[in-house]
Design an enzyme around this catalytic site. Sequence first.
Site, PDB file in Angstrom:
ATOM      1  N   ASN A 495       0.879  -1.160   0.049  1.00 37.90           N
ATOM      2  CA  ASN A 495      -0.042  -0.019  -0.189  1.00 37.90           C
ATOM      3  C   ASN A 495       0.911   1.247   0.042  1.00 37.90           C
ATOM      4  O   ASN A 495       1.686   1.286   0.652  1.00 37.90           O
ATOM      5  CB  ASN A 495      -0.782   0.204   1.170  1.00 37.90           C
ATOM      6  CG  ASN A 495      -1.689   1.273   1.523  1.00 37.90           C
ATOM      7  OD1 ASN A 495      -2.017   2.123   0.877  1.00 37.90           O
ATOM      8  ND2 ASN A 495      -1.237   1.804   2.741  1.00 37.90           N
ATOM      9  N   GLU A 496       0.434   2.150  -0.889  1.00 34.78           N
ATOM     10  CA  GLU A 496       1.233   3.559  -1.064  1.00 34.78           C
ATOM     11  C   GLU A 496       2.725   3.480  -1.027  1.00 34.78           C
ATOM     12  O   GLU A 496       3.495   4.286  -0.424  1.00 34.78           O
ATOM     13  CB  GLU A 496       0.622   4.442   0.504  1.00 34.78           C
ATOM     14  CG  GLU A 496      -0.602   4.825   0.260  1.00 34.78           C
ATOM     15  CD  GLU A 496      -1.269   5.720   1.374  1.00 34.78           C
ATOM     16  OE1 GLU A 496      -0.873   5.456   2.499  1.00 34.78           O
ATOM     17  OE2 GLU A 496      -2.134   6.398   1.026  1.00 34.78           O
ATOM     18  N   ILE A 497       3.345   2.448  -1.708  1.00 31.86           N
ATOM     19  CA  ILE A 497       4.541   2.344  -1.833  1.00 31.86           C
ATOM     20  C   ILE A 497       4.901   3.079  -3.180  1.00 31.86           C
ATOM     21  O   ILE A 497       5.808   3.981  -3.268  1.00 31.86           O
ATOM     22  CB  ILE A 497       5.238   0.917  -1.747  1.00 31.86           C
ATOM     23  CG1 ILE A 497       4.408   0.354  -0.158  1.00 31.86           C
ATOM     24  CG2 ILE A 497       6.761   0.939  -1.649  1.00 31.86           C
ATOM     25  CD1 ILE A 497       5.074  -1.013  -0.052  1.00 31.86           C
ATOM     26  N   ASP A 580      -5.787   8.148  -4.811  1.00 31.80           N
ATOM     27  CA  ASP A 580      -5.457   8.147  -3.433  1.00 31.80           C
ATOM     28  C   ASP A 580      -5.594   9.498  -2.775  1.00 31.80           C
ATOM     29  O   ASP A 580      -4.444  10.042  -3.296  1.00 31.80           O
ATOM     30  CB  ASP A 580      -4.239   7.356  -2.948  1.00 31.80           C
ATOM     31  CG  ASP A 580      -3.817   7.012  -1.416  1.00 31.80           C
ATOM     32  OD1 ASP A 580      -4.225   7.791  -0.464  1.00 31.80           O
ATOM     33  OD2 ASP A 580      -3.332   6.402  -1.209  1.00 31.80           O
TER      34      ASP A 580
END
Length: 951
Positions: A495-497, A580
């Site tokens: 996630n969100e990398i 996001d």
Amino acid sequence: MHPWKQLLLGAIPSGLPTALGQNVIDLNGDGWTVSSSALNITVPGRVPSQAHLDLFAAGVIDDPYHGLNDFNFRWIANNNWTYTSKPIQGLSNDSKTSWLVFNGLDTFTTIQFCGEEIATTDNQFRQYTFDISDALKNCKGSPTVSINFGSCPKIANEIAADPNSQSKSNDSSRPRKKSNSPPEWPAGIQGVFELPNREYIRKEQSDFGWDWGPAFSPVGPWQNVYLVQSETERSAYVVNTGFDIYRKGQINHIAPDQSQPWIVNASIDFIGSLPEQPSLSIEIKDIQSGDILKSESLDNVAVVGQAVSGQMTVDADAPRLWWPTGMGSQPLYNVTVTIRSDGQDVATVTKRTAFRTIFLNQSNITEAQIAQGIAPGANWHFEVNGREFYAKGSNIIPPDAFWPRVTEAKMKRLFDAVVAGNQNMLRVWSSSIYLPDFMYDLADERGVLLWSEFQFSDALYPTDQPFLDNVAAEVVYNVRRVNHHPSLALWAGGNEIESLELPTAKKKAPEHYEFLVGDYEHLFISLILPLVYENTRSISYMPSSTNNGYLKVDLSAPVPMVERYDNGTDQEGYYYGDTDYYNYDSSVAFDFEGYPVGRFANEFGYHSMPSLQTWQQAVDEEDLHFNSSTIVLRNHHYPASGPDTHNYKNASMGMAEMTLAVERYYPIPNKDDSVANFSAWCHATQLFQADMYKSEIQFYRRGSGMPERQLGSLYWQLEDIWQAPTWAGIEYDGRWKVLHYTARDIYQPIIVSPFWNSSTGDLSVYVTSDLWETAHGNVTFKWTDLSGKAIPDNAGTPETKSFSVGALNTTCVYNTNISKITLPSVEDAVLIVQLTAEGHLPNKEHEAATTFTHRNQFTPAYPKDLALKDPQLQLSRDAESSTFTVEAKSAVSLYTWLDYPAGVVGYFEDNSFMLAPGEKRSLTFFVQKDETGGKWVDGVTVRSLWDQTTS
Ligand SMILES: *[C@@H]1O[C@H](CO)[C@@H](O)[C@H](O)[C@H]1NC(C)=O
Ligand SMILES: *[C@@H]1O[C@H](CO)[C@@H](O)[C@H](O)[C@H]1NC(C)=O
Ligand SMILES: *[C@@H]1O[C@H](CO)[C@@H](O)[C@H](O)[C@H]1NC(C)=O
Ligand SMILES: *[C@@H]1O[C@H](CO)[C@@H](O)[C@H](O)[C@H]1NC(C)=O
Ligand SMILES: *[C@@H]1O[C@H](CO)[C@@H](O)[C@H](O)[C@H]1NC(C)=O
């Protein structure tokens, strides 16, 4: 009394596999002890459990969720805890081999059997089996198992401090960090919450804190433990399966051909040994009818290492298809595979599964799509059984800091709330655990798709070989374990990398950027992608949630998926990935022109307070003030610097964001009674939250008919881990915030939505539909003042407009500017828009049409500026039918809110709605759990926006 006792029955895997010549001893339940020699504490324990839970049950500690115990209980996380079984009875006298089977150990352990060390473990997410035959042979008397759990914060710090831990890759072809690069990550990149260095250990990442939760870092045997003995030379004990059902020729990243037959690939992981040429038979049974779909022998049977597998074909149209909720039914099938040798059944295993394809389409936009008005770039949406659909839902986080007390009953209530909330997809966010099978089972039954992630989030991760090997074992185990569930929709590396960590690294450590991208690709693409592809052909994979898709996939290349990253995203009018988006500047909360335009929204939101009833579970009466130190310090947005109980800086920023948002748009609570005022403030933050999500969801859904062809919105977050201010729509014990009701309303199949640009005054009204064929209907427009009197000439607005709205599309039914609307006063006006439409639900095209209705309203001023009048709400209850009737006697009631007391969990069929004067609504309350013996009905109340400021 163990509060989580009810779980244990549900947690035992669906029947111990039956097999020939085996002795299986169940080590779960009571009869264990938990001790710390350093602290001289020994208490009764049980399995599955965690030390905090057993200490709480023994009365050594208070409720971990009470007050500031998140900070106070660091001593538990900082010590070792040893679980010791009672002497094991029932051992076989003539066993050939014996194993201990651990379905989950959290996290670092040293395991002794009969006083002899047999193994160490270091991964919460793996299943471990250990051969204890020798230790058993040497054992005098009845053996015990003892598991010494290390302190995770301490071990994580030790690994981080070890200068070799980062760069000890044995692979000389990998670039090494420059000698001046410290073993730690370049500063400012890793997401740090309460405890540092979570990225070095394979444990639930949010156990070290997150911006919505506490940091207990619990330890313990959190899953079942068995002792398995084989009494014959040839025996197989099934420890896992990898059942994969896909269309012939299907490959993870390519749209499956729906005309192809199904391939059923059944693979079974076992301990023990099989004869060289076992045979496998399979039976596929329709659970509803009991009919046998297929019963035959599998082809291509092969034993490779500790797995045996085989295949069969099922005709393309033979099975009934499984659909997500709202798109059809969920027929389930039992697949039973039996391993046979020399005419005897060696082992048999049954998994409940279904037939469907689910595919994440990230292919380039084609000329044909452009001709339909879709902007160029790449697709980013899901297709089920070959059909595009609109994904509606939210992100699920751990429902408790202590998984062993998450009961199946509680998760049933949660999944029922998901379906009642018109949600068809949840994103199983990546710093939790790999969900237990019983949760996938609940999703399978209800048609809830689960976009599932590997446990990596908001950090860069090590790539030394031992770390990679550890991850590989975790990935293979979980991909195989979960794959038979039809609810499984996707695997994402983390996630969100890609969208957050790498761009941050580019900014903060440009000299290391290339190296860090290489590391990222090494872990999430070169390692994990092939492991996923080898174990499933039915599920798509992407390296990290929120991305711009890939440029190409070449499975023979060292980096088999070439990510697009930012290539092309600066091209005007092109759209690639999912979005996001968070913005805590509430002044632009309703400015939809600022929302991101993409193909899919997988995260967005704003935090709010839980209700008074929920706060009362966790804090003392004297702390029930909006800015009491306990309430403030339980706000971990921004991340708590705990356990410092005097540092309010980060927490206060989050409290201020909620306060400002309320003050900007809503009447400010001003009640004499301080608890009532606190409650009104909590409620006000929820009104803002719900309105903001509604604004965003309407915008994203409208995008289905815009050039971006937007096909999903999953808001942050479904539910709470504890009682605190968070982004959740459902509070810790299951109470719905305003958000879950509002999302339920705006996730209906056909909606009517006003879009108001408060700077230009432009107002347009859209109808959006996610049906799969055109729907027809009309929208009525009615302007009244807030006492309910019609505004003359309907303020120049047409009273009705008819429309037809295409499949997964939107249509504008009215377009004007506030300056053209003849209103006596913008503060004393409301526009009620009411939609009625006829259409067919997906897969009901051949049945009678369904009538859809939706109501929405618009005020050309924010709630705080409205000339509110007392609606004189009246509430009555019909004792027979358990329905509540609300009536607004004298004025428009905005945000009409029915509230219920503590002790009952459930939801009203609608809430936070508008009532015109004279209008009555009768609403059922769906009881999910009642501890009041029915008395809750006397505590139901009603209020509206008007009451927020009254004393
Ligand atoms: C450990 O606890 C026991 C029981 O509470 C007590 O009798 C004993 O003295 C303690 N030992 C130490 C070393 O504190
Ligand atoms: C604590 O547990 C870890 C993991 O089992 C172990 O390596 C360490 O030796 C233990 N320390 C003590 C003092 O028991
Ligand atoms: C399906 O399998 C489960 C687990 O083995 C079993 O409990 C259930 O009865 C089976 N259903 C049917 C219809 O055979
Ligand atoms: C998709 O388009 C990009 C240009 O944006 C191109 O580089 C890439 O090769 C295309 N991918 C495929 C699979 O055609
Ligand atoms: C474009 O894609 C290539 C290959 O994935 C990557 O190496 C490069 O960094 C990307 N460029 C940008 C600006 O993201």
